[in-house]
Scaffold this active site. Structure first.
Site, short mmCIF file in Angstrom:
data_model
loop_
_atom_site.label_atom_id
_atom_site.label_comp_id
_atom_site.label_asym_id
_atom_site.label_seq_id
_atom_site.Cartn_x
_atom_site.Cartn_y
_atom_site.Cartn_z
N LYS A 1 0.73 -1.15 -0.12
CA LYS A 1 -0.05 0.03 0.08
C LYS A 1 0.89 1.26 0.05
O LYS A 1 0.50 2.30 -0.75
CB LYS A 1 -0.88 -0.14 1.03
CG LYS A 1 -2.02 1.04 1.28
CD LYS A 1 -2.68 0.90 2.48
CE LYS A 1 -3.99 1.98 2.84
NZ LYS A 1 -4.47 1.82 4.01
N ARG B 1 2.93 6.05 -3.20
CA ARG B 1 3.89 6.80 -3.56
C ARG B 1 4.20 6.73 -4.99
O ARG B 1 4.57 7.58 -5.71
CB ARG B 1 5.19 6.39 -2.89
CG ARG B 1 5.16 6.78 -1.24
CD ARG B 1 6.18 6.02 -0.42
NE ARG B 1 6.15 6.57 0.81
CZ ARG B 1 5.29 6.38 1.78
NH1 ARG B 1 4.28 5.64 1.59
NH2 ARG B 1 5.55 6.86 3.01
N SER C 1 7.13 9.05 12.37
CA SER C 1 6.25 9.09 11.23
C SER C 1 6.76 9.19 9.99
O SER C 1 7.30 10.45 9.51
CB SER C 1 5.14 10.27 11.65
OG SER C 1 4.25 10.42 10.66
N ASP D 1 1.50 -0.97 11.84
CA ASP D 1 0.14 -1.19 11.77
C ASP D 1 -0.35 -2.86 11.95
O ASP D 1 -1.46 -3.22 11.73
CB ASP D 1 0.06 -1.07 10.03
CG ASP D 1 -0.44 0.12 9.66
OD1 ASP D 1 -0.69 1.02 10.31
OD2 ASP D 1 0.29 0.61 8.55
N LYS E 1 -5.02 6.27 14.43
CA LYS E 1 -5.11 5.60 13.11
C LYS E 1 -6.53 5.34 12.67
O LYS E 1 -7.14 6.50 12.83
CB LYS E 1 -4.46 4.06 13.06
CG LYS E 1 -3.11 4.01 13.35
CD LYS E 1 -2.47 4.33 12.02
CE LYS E 1 -0.96 4.00 12.31
NZ LYS E 1 -0.25 4.25 10.90
#
Length: 439
Positions: free
Chosen positions: A24, A29, A167, A319, A346
């Protein structure tokens, strides 16, 4: 899938070989960099989930020509920059998409209004907007930068920015804005996060300088960078591969292989942790694809034990904690997961929802402000619950995997959102022998 719920029922062993859907992060990107570049970018293996498709549509709004040429095969004709969109840019549920797009858009003299679905509109964007504002972008929106908001870009100054939290999205937004900033940018990263943006910028022709200074990463993007279209082969997503692999570990007698999984060390914290818990995970056929190491991973049913997950590992698996918690529910002893407060912002409050879902299935979970502890007994949990997912795809898939090995079936209330990251999830699990039906 329909608006009905989805139920997973315990049954026989899971067996087979499957391919992970495209990653993903790299899919997002590839769309954004392809639109920013001059010339043609071709992509194979793109994740055609709702989030990435929302990013593709957003790139059309900014002037790129984006076309699908086949399953997973896409072509992007970039114009070397963004044009001002004529309508509101709707990013759906794509948190990664909107944050990276805002960074890219900030570098151009345009005004753009962003929105998303109910979940995305509830998520704070200030962590991205703050450094963009320091570079000279302006924005108008709700408290904490929640969508909808309007961003005005152009005439950016260079910036040296130390990430206040681990992040990759914030880092990437600053780097993308820095492509058109006077003086370039430098991002200082006290904790390493996924480095796909740095790798892909190089693949598109940019100069990116990464230095380790006393364990702290400094990422510099000099001024005056130009991107040129290229070919991107998207590797399999380790976050998605986690679901069939954990199923293979907890359903007795199972052996599941997932092919083509990206093995970037900044994304494989879950696999490291599962091995520490005693999981039989074997990586084979390691090779390189578009600058990323990929391989095939085989999971065999394992009797696991609890561990303390190092907090510094969180960026490499942020995640994957919900599905790790499912594995921990079948392990013997305590699995301690701390330093993961990021989970609360999230798609949902994933700490609270993971704990609530597991408790509903008979698992002893201790929730903390920045994490949680799963007290495993080494036995299959009771199951038998209808889990409320609050529209979070990873919460949904994690509890469906639990249901395949629990004492009784587990249902989830909203299966539709699974398509945001893993279209074909239910079909894949059925192909391995899992019993998933509408609830």
């Amino acid at each position: 899938m329909t608006a009905a719920g989805l139920k997973s029922t315990p049954g026989g062993p899971l067996r087979g070989t499957v391919r992970a859907p495209g990653d993903k992060s790299i899919s997002h990107r590839s769309m954004i960099l392809g639109a920013l570049a001059s010339g043609t970018t071709t992509v194979e293996g793109l994740l055609e989930g709702a989030d990435v498709l929302a990013t593709a549509q957003a790139m059309r709004s900014f002037g790129a020509r984006v076309e699908q040429e086949g399953v997973g095969r896409w072509r992007i004709e970039g114009q070397g920059g963004f044009l001002e969109p004529s309508d509101v840019v709707d990013c759906g549920n794509a948190g990664t998409g909107v944050r990276l797009i805002m960074g890219a858009a900030a570098g151009f003299p345009l005004c753009a209004t962003f929105t998303g679905d109910g979940s995305l509109r509830s998520r704070p964007m200030s962590r991205v907007l703050d450094p963009l504002a320091r570079m000279g972008a302006t924005w108008l929106g709700r408290d904490k930068g929640r969508l909808p908001l309007t961003l005005k870009g152009g005439n950016l100054r260079g910036l040296q920015y130390t990430l206040p939290m681990a992040s990759a999205q914030v880092k990437s937004a600053v780097l993308l804005a820095g492509l058109h900033a006077e003086g370039g940018v430098e991002v200082i990263e006290p904790e390493a996060t996924r480095d796909h943006t740095e790798r892909m910028l190089r693949a598109f022709g940019a100069e990116v300088i990464v230095e380790d200074q006393g364990g702290v990463r400094h990422i510099r993007l000099p001024a005056g960078q130009k991107l040129t279209g290229t070919h991107v082969a998207v590797p399999g997503d380790p976050s998605s591969a986690a679901f069939p692999l954990v199923a293979g570990l907890i359903v007795p007698g199972s052996e599941v292989t997932v092919e083509g999984v990206m093995l970037n060390e900044l994304r494989t914290g879950l696999f490291t942790t599962l091995r520490e818990m005693g999981a039989d995970l074997v990586i084979s056929n390691v090779r390189e694809s578009s600058g990323e190491e990929v391989g095939d991973i085989t999971a065999r049913y394992s009797r696991m034990h609890g561990v303390v997950v190092p907090p510094e590992r969180a960026p490499a698996m942020i995640d994957e904690y919900p599905i790790l918690a499912v594995a921990a529910a079948f392990a013997t002893g305590d699995t301690v997961m701390r330093g993961v407060g990021e989970m609360r912002v999230k798609e949902s409050d994933r700490i609270a929802l993971t704990a609530a879902g597991l408790e509903a299935c008979g698992v002893d979970v201790e929730e903390e402000p920045e994490g949680f502890i799963v007290h495993g007994t080494g036995q299959a949990p009771r199951g038998g619950a209808m889990v409320e997912t609050h529209g979070d795809h990873r919460i949904a898939m994690s509890h469906l995997i639990l249901g395949l090995a629990a004492q009784s079936a587990v249902s989830i209330d909203e299966p539709g959102m699974i398509a945001t990251s893993f279209p074909g999830f239910a079909e894949m699990m059925r192909g391995l022998g899992g019993d998933l039906v509408e609830a």
